[in-house]
Design a protein around this motif. Sequence first.
Motif, PDB file in Angstrom:
ATOM      1  N   ALA A 191       0.805  -1.220   0.000  1.00  0.00           N
ATOM      2  CA  ALA A 191       0.000   0.000   0.000  1.00  0.00           C
ATOM      3  C   ALA A 191       0.841   1.275   0.000  1.00  0.00           C
ATOM      4  O   ALA A 191       0.392   2.323  -0.458  1.00  0.00           O
ATOM      5  N   ASP A 192       2.085   1.199   0.515  1.00  0.00           N
ATOM      6  CA  ASP A 192       2.920   2.405   0.508  1.00  0.00           C
ATOM      7  C   ASP A 192       3.851   2.453  -0.705  1.00  0.00           C
ATOM      8  O   ASP A 192       4.770   3.263  -0.756  1.00  0.00           O
ATOM      9  N   GLY A 193       3.620   1.565  -1.661  1.00  0.00           N
ATOM     10  CA  GLY A 193       4.408   1.614  -2.889  1.00  0.00           C
ATOM     11  C   GLY A 193       5.729   0.859  -2.817  1.00  0.00           C
ATOM     12  O   GLY A 193       6.567   0.981  -3.704  1.00  0.00           O
ATOM     13  N   THR A 194       5.920   0.063  -1.760  1.00  0.00           N
ATOM     14  CA  THR A 194       7.141  -0.749  -1.651  1.00  0.00           C
ATOM     15  C   THR A 194       6.997  -2.019  -2.497  1.00  0.00           C
ATOM     16  O   THR A 194       5.937  -2.642  -2.494  1.00  0.00           O
ATOM     17  N   ILE A 195       8.089  -2.366  -3.194  1.00  0.00           N
ATOM     18  CA  ILE A 195       8.069  -3.603  -3.981  1.00  0.00           C
ATOM     19  C   ILE A 195       8.727  -4.699  -3.141  1.00  0.00           C
ATOM     20  O   ILE A 195       9.867  -4.534  -2.695  1.00  0.00           O
ATOM     21  N   ILE A 196       8.016  -5.798  -2.888  1.00  0.00           N
ATOM     22  CA  ILE A 196       8.653  -6.888  -2.138  1.00  0.00           C
ATOM     23  C   ILE A 196       8.417  -8.240  -2.801  1.00  0.00           C
ATOM     24  O   ILE A 196       7.430  -8.451  -3.492  1.00  0.00           O
ATOM     25  N   THR A 202      12.293 -21.618  -4.081  1.00  0.00           N
ATOM     26  CA  THR A 202      12.594 -22.807  -3.279  1.00  0.00           C
ATOM     27  C   THR A 202      11.459 -23.075  -2.288  1.00  0.00           C
ATOM     28  O   THR A 202      10.656 -22.185  -2.003  1.00  0.00           O
ATOM     29  N   SER A 203      11.433 -24.297  -1.744  1.00  0.00           N
ATOM     30  CA  SER A 203      10.323 -24.704  -0.859  1.00  0.00           C
ATOM     31  C   SER A 203      10.493 -24.146   0.548  1.00  0.00           C
ATOM     32  O   SER A 203      11.596 -23.826   0.970  1.00  0.00           O
ATOM     33  N   ASP A 204       9.393 -24.096   1.292  1.00  0.00           N
ATOM     34  CA  ASP A 204       9.404 -23.859   2.732  1.00  0.00           C
ATOM     35  C   ASP A 204      10.170 -22.607   3.162  1.00  0.00           C
ATOM     36  O   ASP A 204      11.011 -22.647   4.071  1.00  0.00           O
ATOM     37  N   THR A 205       9.906 -21.485   2.519  1.00  0.00           N
ATOM     38  CA  THR A 205      10.524 -20.226   2.930  1.00  0.00           C
ATOM     39  C   THR A 205      10.168 -19.956   4.395  1.00  0.00           C
ATOM     40  O   THR A 205       8.995 -20.030   4.757  1.00  0.00           O
ATOM     41  N   PRO A 206      11.142 -19.662   5.262  1.00  0.00           N
ATOM     42  CA  PRO A 206      10.816 -19.441   6.674  1.00  0.00           C
ATOM     43  C   PRO A 206       9.920 -18.211   6.859  1.00  0.00           C
ATOM     44  O   PRO A 206       9.964 -17.279   6.059  1.00  0.00           O
ATOM     45  N   GLY A 207       9.151 -18.232   7.917  1.00  0.00           N
ATOM     46  CA  GLY A 207       8.241 -17.107   8.186  1.00  0.00           C
ATOM     47  C   GLY A 207       6.819 -17.458   7.796  1.00  0.00           C
ATOM     48  O   GLY A 207       6.529 -18.589   7.410  1.00  0.00           O
TER      49      GLY A 207
ATOM     50  N   GLY B 411      18.187 -17.971  10.499  1.00  0.00           N
ATOM     51  CA  GLY B 411      18.895 -17.133   9.538  1.00  0.00           C
ATOM     52  C   GLY B 411      18.228 -15.778   9.427  1.00  0.00           C
ATOM     53  O   GLY B 411      17.209 -15.512  10.083  1.00  0.00           O
ATOM     54  N   ASP B 412      18.818 -14.895   8.611  1.00  0.00           N
ATOM     55  CA  ASP B 412      18.267 -13.545   8.479  1.00  0.00           C
ATOM     56  C   ASP B 412      16.912 -13.585   7.777  1.00  0.00           C
ATOM     57  O   ASP B 412      16.760 -14.268   6.779  1.00  0.00           O
ATOM     58  N   PRO B 413      15.941 -12.811   8.279  1.00  0.00           N
ATOM     59  CA  PRO B 413      14.648 -12.741   7.587  1.00  0.00           C
ATOM     60  C   PRO B 413      14.789 -12.044   6.233  1.00  0.00           C
ATOM     61  O   PRO B 413      15.738 -11.302   6.002  1.00  0.00           O
ATOM     62  N   GLY B 414      13.834 -12.287   5.359  1.00  0.00           N
ATOM     63  CA  GLY B 414      13.873 -11.675   4.030  1.00  0.00           C
ATOM     64  C   GLY B 414      13.285 -10.273   4.018  1.00  0.00           C
ATOM     65  O   GLY B 414      12.921  -9.721   5.063  1.00  0.00           O
ATOM     66  N   LEU B 439      10.846 -17.047  13.383  1.00  0.00           N
ATOM     67  CA  LEU B 439      11.719 -16.207  12.555  1.00  0.00           C
ATOM     68  C   LEU B 439      11.827 -14.770  13.081  1.00  0.00           C
ATOM     69  O   LEU B 439      10.821 -14.130  13.360  1.00  0.00           O
ATOM     70  N   GLY B 440      13.038 -14.285  13.210  1.00  0.00           N
ATOM     71  CA  GLY B 440      13.259 -12.896  13.621  1.00  0.00           C
ATOM     72  C   GLY B 440      12.761 -12.600  15.020  1.00  0.00           C
ATOM     73  O   GLY B 440      12.496 -11.453  15.361  1.00  0.00           O
TER      74      GLY B 440
END
Lengths: 488, 442
Positions: A191-196, A202-207, B411-414, B439-440
């Motif tokens: 919403a603030d115009g940030t590109i992420i 790859t599988s199972d990205t943490p978070g 590890g470091d968050p993205g 994470l983090g």
Amino acid sequence: MSIIELPSEPSMLTYERLSGQRKTEVVQALTSLLGERHVLHTPYDLHLYEYDASIERALPDIVVFPSNTQEVAEIVKIAAHYRVPIIPRGAGTGLSGGAVPIQGGIVITFTRMKQILEIDYDNLQAVVQPGLVNLHLSVALQPQGLYYVPDPSSQRSCTIGGNVGENAGGPHTLIYGVTTNHVLGLEVVTADGTIIEIGGSTSDTPGYDLTGLLIGSEGTLCIVTKIIVRIVPITEYVKTMVAVFDTMDDASNTVSEIIASGVIPSAIEMMDRMILQAVEADSHAGYPMDAAAVLLMETEGLQESVQEQVAKIVTICNKNNARLVRIAADEAERQLLWSGRKNAFGSVGRISPEFYVQDGVVPRTKLPYVLKRVSDICDHYHLKVGNVFHAGDGNLHPLILFDSQVPGEVERVRQAGHEILQVCAEAGGTITGEHGVGLEKQEEMALIFSPQDLQVMQKIRNTWNPEQLFNPGKLFPLPGKCADMHHL
Amino acid sequence: MIDATKLSQLLQHNGQQTRVLTASQDLQAHAIDGVVPNLIVTPTTINEAAQIIHTAHEQNITVLPYGHGYHKNIGGLPGQIDILLCTQALDHLIEHEAPDLTCQVEAGITLATLQKRLAEKGQRLALDPPYPERTTVGGMLATNASGPKRLRYGTARDLVIGLQTIQANGDLARSGGRVVKNVAGYDLNKLYIGSFGTLGVIVEANFKLHPLPEREKTLIFTTTDQASLLQLAKALTHSSLSPSAIEFISTHGTYHTDFAPFHIAEQNYALAINYEGSTITITRQINDTIKLAQQFALHGNDLEGNEQERFWNSVRAHTQGPLVCKVSILLSNISQYIEYVEQLQRRYKLMTTLISHTGNGILYIEINPPDNIVQIVPAIAELRAYAQKLGGRLLIERCPTPLKSQIDVWGDPGADFFMMQKLKQEFDPLGTFVKGRFLGGL
């Protein structure tokens, strides 16, 4: 598709419509970013963007055509600066009003962002832009013996960005799942115009699984600018068959029994008499026009497995009094049968000036009961209804036929639609399986979710879209309809 | 510090049945990475559980959900734990709609018990994480646990159709539903799965089920040439065959070569391929695989029945050793990464067993000895840096507690981490759910 005036109660505006002078300022800012050719703002130009394939319509203030992610981010910043709503739009084939700018604002159209950016054959994935037409990806992959699985009936025109927005399904989701099961990662503008970048190759990205959260968020949380999709080898063997029934009950019981038997075909589609008559008149695929219902079924995979499954399916069909079971002899016949099914909505144009399609889902064992109720409800309102749907998933698509010129008919259609969804909810089902909530099923959200459930969803919207500039007026019950939604 | 006695009285007043433990030895036995909870409560109903969290929220104290404790040492070091909320008594299979291939279950049931009940009607939940008898459904979902068969059936995100959670303020909220296809509202199921109880406590789950396969068979190829095995794995993923699992195993320089009942010689590699389905389709696939393997001069053995089950259990067990790193990487980079691991273990004089869900690009590195921190910390840092260089990630799946203060398990968050922080803040503004493990530090 059918389009009518929007007589429903006015939704509460979160924004004041743009004044003439303010609109000129916004147009100027957008024009200096994109060039004059890529900013539409005259009433004449805007009319094309006031509708999608639902029965809702509303005029945008401005339509823009960005060519890259950076431009999308800049558009979002301009909109934030002037507090103007933003509505992303793919091909406008959506069936719930997701792309209709109900509170005006800027419609972002992705026709200039339709590239396949990368195909990674080794790792079976591809990176595409949101404006890419769904079928174009599979066509590009075909020489390598690969394809992209989700296949909404509108796949010749709908875009993958739109599919991500709605978490689109299609006839073959029965075995392979819907869009969310085939997307690995996204690039989005917040919403603030940030590109992420979210998720990844790859599988199972943490978070937290933000990819999973954003898919199907109907343009209310972010603007998707890039999509990483999974691609798969084309199966070696496919058999498509048609079973003809003299009663709807026999057809529905066949579906339940096939599922319960553990056979999982790649598709089980049902069409009733009204639809068959329309489809046959249109595509001459050889469907019987006097049958009560037809099941179009497909099974694919290894030749041995397909042959086994076909044998089991034929046995179950016969046991449930199928008048005839026909197996497509060749690819030409198979394509003909599918083109009849995929063009079914269009064919209905032959028998009615307009129609309204619902998208409820019920447990598959409840199909006979719910179909009967749908028919009773439509009888009660003196409306004709045809059924063409993904029976294997229990995903109904009753098409209610009507003519908006007949006074009061639209209201009866809306009421019947609401009651049908009520029946789906009571049967343990849901109000939308693949079309999205959009504008038309906001009120029905309260049929399946409690105020607490909806409050949690509000938290999500507050996090991603705090100013509510992304696709406002969608997805949630309108204020006043639900007592606990005061803070909308 | 809360007054445990007072709190205990408050909770028991609110929820009559709730069992509360305050004895020191009980608390010590439930320590999470050395952090001892102040109170252990075991609600007998979902409403009691919600009431406990509501009370915690009002009293501004912290709660950590706990199943059978199998996953308790996963993740970073936890902050203060006031209440350990044990879900073991929430163990009912509420509904098994066999003709619909769906079920609704409370989160405290173990996966093994659930599978046993589903099998009575010829069905299963197609998730195969390690140690199902010690894993509750809630713990499995909160940690997004999976096993080798994810290749064919996917992970929890592909099989969960609905969840009920307790929010930080004690509200009960549902997401999804009971049908296999549903796009009503935001897909919150995805958000809760793998979120380590930081956004809400999963107390009930609805699943999409699969019929039990008629038969199951495993082919194992062993050789000293890893490249040929990985080429076979790639050929399989690009073929029309549909294996349930493709597992690469390296016993290069380890003392754990026993994959009972199958022995893989030291300094060797193996590729295990599992097929499920009808006899006729399994036969066809086994024959095709053998033909394909001959192109790479590979010759295999096959396993069935009890032996097969023991073999796969020991494969899963190797992903859960005392020190295991999990690397997510593209399939095309696995070979290169394995060579790097081998070179590194020689340099650091460590021993490793590698288990890879090859088709999913996941590699588990079991490192021995696990307590040689001086060597292990720099070795993991190098492994992590190399994974990142190849566009992948390394996280520490399991490790001794002391290592956690030396190296960040996640590890470091993205770049998307700021959105995760905002979500946590919005869902749990008072920090009712224990922080630090995810994470983090979420």
